[in-house]
Design a protein around this motif. Structure first.
Motif, PDB file in Angstrom:
ATOM      1  N   ASP A  68     -43.464  47.447 -94.207  1.00 23.39           N
ATOM      2  CA  ASP A  68     -42.251  47.745 -93.459  1.00 23.39           C
ATOM      3  C   ASP A  68     -42.478  48.798 -92.384  1.00 23.39           C
ATOM      4  N   ALA A  69     -43.653  49.391 -92.349  1.00 27.07           N
ATOM      5  CA  ALA A  69     -43.993  50.375 -91.316  1.00 27.07           C
ATOM      6  C   ALA A  69     -45.398  50.074 -90.801  1.00 27.07           C
ATOM      7  N   PRO A  70     -45.586  48.887 -90.200  1.00 29.59           N
ATOM      8  CA  PRO A  70     -46.923  48.490 -89.756  1.00 29.59           C
ATOM      9  C   PRO A  70     -47.463  49.424 -88.690  1.00 29.59           C
ATOM     10  N   GLN A  71     -48.765  49.618 -88.726  1.00 31.53           N
ATOM     11  CA  GLN A  71     -49.495  50.461 -87.775  1.00 31.53           C
ATOM     12  C   GLN A  71     -49.228  51.950 -87.952  1.00 31.53           C
ATOM     13  N   ALA A  72     -48.375  52.314 -88.911  1.00 24.67           N
ATOM     14  CA  ALA A  72     -48.017  53.725 -89.059  1.00 24.67           C
ATOM     15  C   ALA A  72     -49.074  54.512 -89.827  1.00 24.67           C
ATOM     16  N   ILE A  73     -49.730  53.857 -90.775  1.00 23.80           N
ATOM     17  CA  ILE A  73     -50.690  54.554 -91.622  1.00 23.80           C
ATOM     18  C   ILE A  73     -52.096  54.075 -91.280  1.00 23.80           C
ATOM     19  N   VAL A  74     -52.856  54.923 -90.655  1.00 28.88           N
ATOM     20  CA  VAL A  74     -54.205  54.579 -90.223  1.00 28.88           C
ATOM     21  C   VAL A  74     -55.191  55.512 -90.923  1.00 28.88           C
ATOM     22  N   ASP A  75     -56.099  54.941 -91.701  1.00 25.16           N
ATOM     23  CA  ASP A  75     -57.090  55.739 -92.419  1.00 25.16           C
ATOM     24  C   ASP A  75     -58.378  55.839 -91.608  1.00 25.16           C
ATOM     25  N   VAL A  76     -58.991  57.008 -91.638  1.00 24.88           N
ATOM     26  CA  VAL A  76     -60.187  57.253 -90.830  1.00 24.88           C
ATOM     27  C   VAL A  76     -61.270  57.932 -91.658  1.00 24.88           C
ATOM     28  N   ILE A  77     -62.510  57.811 -91.177  1.00 26.73           N
ATOM     29  CA  ILE A  77     -63.664  58.506 -91.748  1.00 26.73           C
ATOM     30  C   ILE A  77     -64.008  59.656 -90.814  1.00 26.73           C
ATOM     31  N   VAL A  78     -64.146  60.848 -91.371  1.00 27.84           N
ATOM     32  CA  VAL A  78     -64.425  62.043 -90.569  1.00 27.84           C
ATOM     33  C   VAL A  78     -65.741  62.657 -91.030  1.00 27.84           C
ATOM     34  N   ALA A  79     -66.591  62.991 -90.081  1.00 31.25           N
ATOM     35  CA  ALA A  79     -67.856  63.679 -90.371  1.00 31.25           C
ATOM     36  C   ALA A  79     -67.794  65.094 -89.823  1.00 31.25           C
ATOM     37  N   SER A  80     -68.409  66.029 -90.529  1.00 32.32           N
ATOM     38  CA  SER A  80     -68.430  67.416 -90.075  1.00 32.32           C
ATOM     39  C   SER A  80     -69.263  67.538 -88.801  1.00 32.32           C
ATOM     40  N   ASN A  81     -68.908  68.498 -87.979  1.00 33.34           N
ATOM     41  CA  ASN A  81     -69.687  68.750 -86.768  1.00 33.34           C
ATOM     42  C   ASN A  81     -71.135  69.093 -87.096  1.00 33.34           C
ATOM     43  N   ARG A  82     -71.333  69.779 -88.222  1.00 34.72           N
ATOM     44  CA  ARG A  82     -72.692  70.168 -88.612  1.00 34.72           C
ATOM     45  C   ARG A  82     -73.558  68.937 -88.884  1.00 34.72           C
ATOM     46  N   LEU A  83     -72.983  67.958 -89.586  1.00 32.41           N
ATOM     47  CA  LEU A  83     -73.737  66.742 -89.876  1.00 32.41           C
ATOM     48  C   LEU A  83     -73.980  65.948 -88.596  1.00 32.41           C
ATOM     49  N   ILE A  84     -72.989  65.906 -87.733  1.00 27.63           N
ATOM     50  CA  ILE A  84     -73.129  65.174 -86.470  1.00 27.63           C
ATOM     51  C   ILE A  84     -74.282  65.736 -85.650  1.00 27.63           C
ATOM     52  N   GLU A  85     -74.402  67.050 -85.637  1.00 24.38           N
ATOM     53  CA  GLU A  85     -75.450  67.678 -84.828  1.00 24.38           C
ATOM     54  C   GLU A  85     -76.823  67.513 -85.443  1.00 24.38           C
ATOM     55  N   SER A  86     -76.904  67.679 -86.763  1.00 23.99           N
ATOM     56  CA  SER A  86     -78.232  67.745 -87.380  1.00 23.99           C
ATOM     57  C   SER A  86     -78.770  66.387 -87.824  1.00 23.99           C
ATOM     58  N   GLN A  87     -77.874  65.491 -88.260  1.00 25.68           N
ATOM     59  CA  GLN A  87     -78.343  64.237 -88.836  1.00 25.68           C
ATOM     60  C   GLN A  87     -77.531  63.049 -88.304  1.00 25.68           C
ATOM     61  N   PRO A  88     -77.476  62.820 -87.003  1.00 22.09           N
ATOM     62  CA  PRO A  88     -76.683  61.697 -86.473  1.00 22.09           C
ATOM     63  C   PRO A  88     -77.172  60.350 -86.983  1.00 22.09           C
ATOM     64  N   GLU A  89     -78.477  60.243 -87.279  1.00 22.14           N
ATOM     65  CA  GLU A  89     -79.002  58.967 -87.763  1.00 22.14           C
ATOM     66  C   GLU A  89     -78.443  58.639 -89.149  1.00 22.14           C
ATOM     67  N   LYS A  90     -78.130  59.677 -89.963  1.00 27.93           N
ATOM     68  CA  LYS A  90     -77.549  59.430 -91.275  1.00 27.93           C
ATOM     69  C   LYS A  90     -76.155  58.820 -91.143  1.00 27.93           C
ATOM     70  N   ILE A  91     -75.422  59.282 -90.145  1.00 28.19           N
ATOM     71  CA  ILE A  91     -74.090  58.734 -89.906  1.00 28.19           C
ATOM     72  C   ILE A  91     -74.190  57.263 -89.512  1.00 28.19           C
ATOM     73  N   SER A  92     -75.129  56.957 -88.643  1.00 38.20           N
ATOM     74  CA  SER A  92     -75.319  55.565 -88.225  1.00 38.20           C
ATOM     75  C   SER A  92     -75.662  54.677 -89.415  1.00 38.20           C
ATOM     76  N   GLU A  93     -76.539  55.166 -90.274  1.00 40.65           N
ATOM     77  CA  GLU A  93     -76.929  54.385 -91.449  1.00 40.65           C
ATOM     78  C   GLU A  93     -75.757  54.189 -92.406  1.00 40.65           C
ATOM     79  N   LEU A  94     -74.967  55.253 -92.581  1.00 39.49           N
ATOM     80  CA  LEU A  94     -73.805  55.162 -93.463  1.00 39.49           C
ATOM     81  C   LEU A  94     -72.801  54.148 -92.933  1.00 39.49           C
TER      82      LEU A  94
END
Length: 390
Positions: A240-266
């Motif tokens: 009854d409330a389409p498009q209202a609830i959007v779930d997302v995956i969030v990565a820490s800035n620390r992981l993004i900087e140090s291990q971007p390849e791990k994020i890609s693999e995940l």
């Protein structure tokens, strides 16, 4: 039963800043690593070993992260994912900021409200559960509709009693309760003693407790299916409330900087698993059943709820998106910012394939929420109003 004189107002706390949404992709930070902080040595060591910690809750839509086949797929690329429940959204963000977690799953509105020190790296746009408003038909056998609820509220009030409504605070459950209160004349949150809990599992337990006077619970899967099985009545769900609830995956800035390849693999492993579930529904049904301790038929019911979510008819419904700011800074700047916020949301909804007529409006700080200081960050919001055409 619906309000006829006013359009349906669905309020989404979506827009904190234009840049927050526009910069919500980890690839942008990968291209500009100097914009994010360094990893602590402890977190860096764990990430280097391929062990990642992700925070979430009991929602069935997150079941893939908890499933053994997905864990096995990650091990094949040298990753280990530890999933942990953290029902407090603020605490979830705090742990990410402190380096005690690498990733979290949450809703888009909570990402913008909590503003964790991380970036959105993926959308969970094939969630396999639903949120729903459930009436306690088992305790009150005649409670099968909102009109029945209104009569029960008046009956209890005449005897000096007040019914209880329960939901997990700061989650889509609370949002649906607000939608219901806005949409239906027969339901007002002010009629109830509201009991906020940490997770839908607690709300479900309260609904089942005969010693509680809980008349309404807002819960998510797998508890919605369990409630239906026990004879409770669902009066509103996420369809009854389409498009209202959007779930997302969030990565820490620390992981993004140090291990971007791990994020890609995940992400590669995650979306490969999602696609496999879509191609083979029986595999997904088994995953849901195991995760939520459901029978095969109950798991099928969960999937059916998801598959039946429909859009409002674009021929009969138009969409107004209205941006607001707090009363901080110059009026002209806030007017521009509120217009940008509204347009960002319009662009997002259109990119998801919606064919409705959209209008983006900026109101600056001219329409503040009552009971909240004009400079409070909570005034920074975006409203979506669905208006019936003609």
């Amino acid at each position: 039963m619906s309000k006829r004189d006013n359009p349906l107002v669905l309020i989404l706390a979506l827009a904190a800043t234009l840049g927050l949404i526009g910069g919500g992709l980890w690839v942008l930070n990968k291209a500009a690593p100097d914009l994010v902080p360094n990893l602590s040595s402890q977190t860096q060591t764990k990430a280097a070993k391929g062990e990642l910690r992700i925070l979430g809750d009991t929602f069935s839509g997150y079941s893939t992260f908890r499933s053994q086949p997905f864990q096995k797929a990650l091990e094949e690329v040298g990753l280990k994912l530890r999933y942990q429940d953290e029902f407090d959204q603020a605490k979830r963000a705090e742990l990410l900021n402190q380096g005690k977690a690498d990733l979290l799953v949450t809703t888009l509105d909570q990402f913008l409200q909590q503003q964790p020190e991380g970036q959105i790296i993926g959308l969970i746009d094939r969630t396999v559960g639903a949120d729903a408003v459930v009436l306690n038909t088992k305790k009150y056998p005649n409670l099968k509709s909102l009109l029945d609820l209104k009569r029960l509220v008046e009956q209890e009030r005449s005897q000096g009693r007040q019914l209880t409504l329960t939901f997990a605070g700061d989650t889509p459950s609370e949002y649906l309760a607000l939608v219901l209160s806005t949409k239906f004349e027969a339901f007002k949150l002010a009629d109830f003693q509201v009991k906020k809990v940490a997770d839908a599992s607690e709300a479900w337990q309260l609904l089942q407790d005969p010693n509680q006077n809980v008349a309404v619970a807002v819960i998510w899967e797998p508890y919605v299916t369990q409630a239906k099985k026990q004879g409770h009545t669902v009066v509103l769900s996420s369809q009854d409330a389409p498009q209202a609830i959007v779930d997302v995956i969030v990565a820490s800035n620390r992981l993004i900087e140090s291990q971007p390849e791990k994020i890609s693999e995940l992400l590669e492993a995650y979306y490969r698993r999602i696609d496999a579930n879509v191609r083979e529904p029986s595999q997904l049904k088994m995953q849901i059943a195991e995760d939520g301790e459901l029978s095969s038929s109950e798991a099928s019911a969960v999937l059916q709820v998801t598959n039946e979510i429909q859009e409002f008819n674009p021929q009969t419904v138009a969409v107004r998106v209205i941006g607001h700011t707090s009363k901080t800074g110059a009026a002209t700047l806030n007017q521009t910012l509120s217009q940008q916020r509204a347009q960002v949301v319009v662009n997002y909804l259109q990119n998801r394939g919606l064919k409705h007529n959209f209008v983006a409006e900026g109101k600056g700080f001219n329409q503040p929420l009552s009971g909240i200081p004009p400079t409070d960050p909570r005034q920074q919001r975006t409203e979506i109003r669905l208006v019936r055409v003609n």
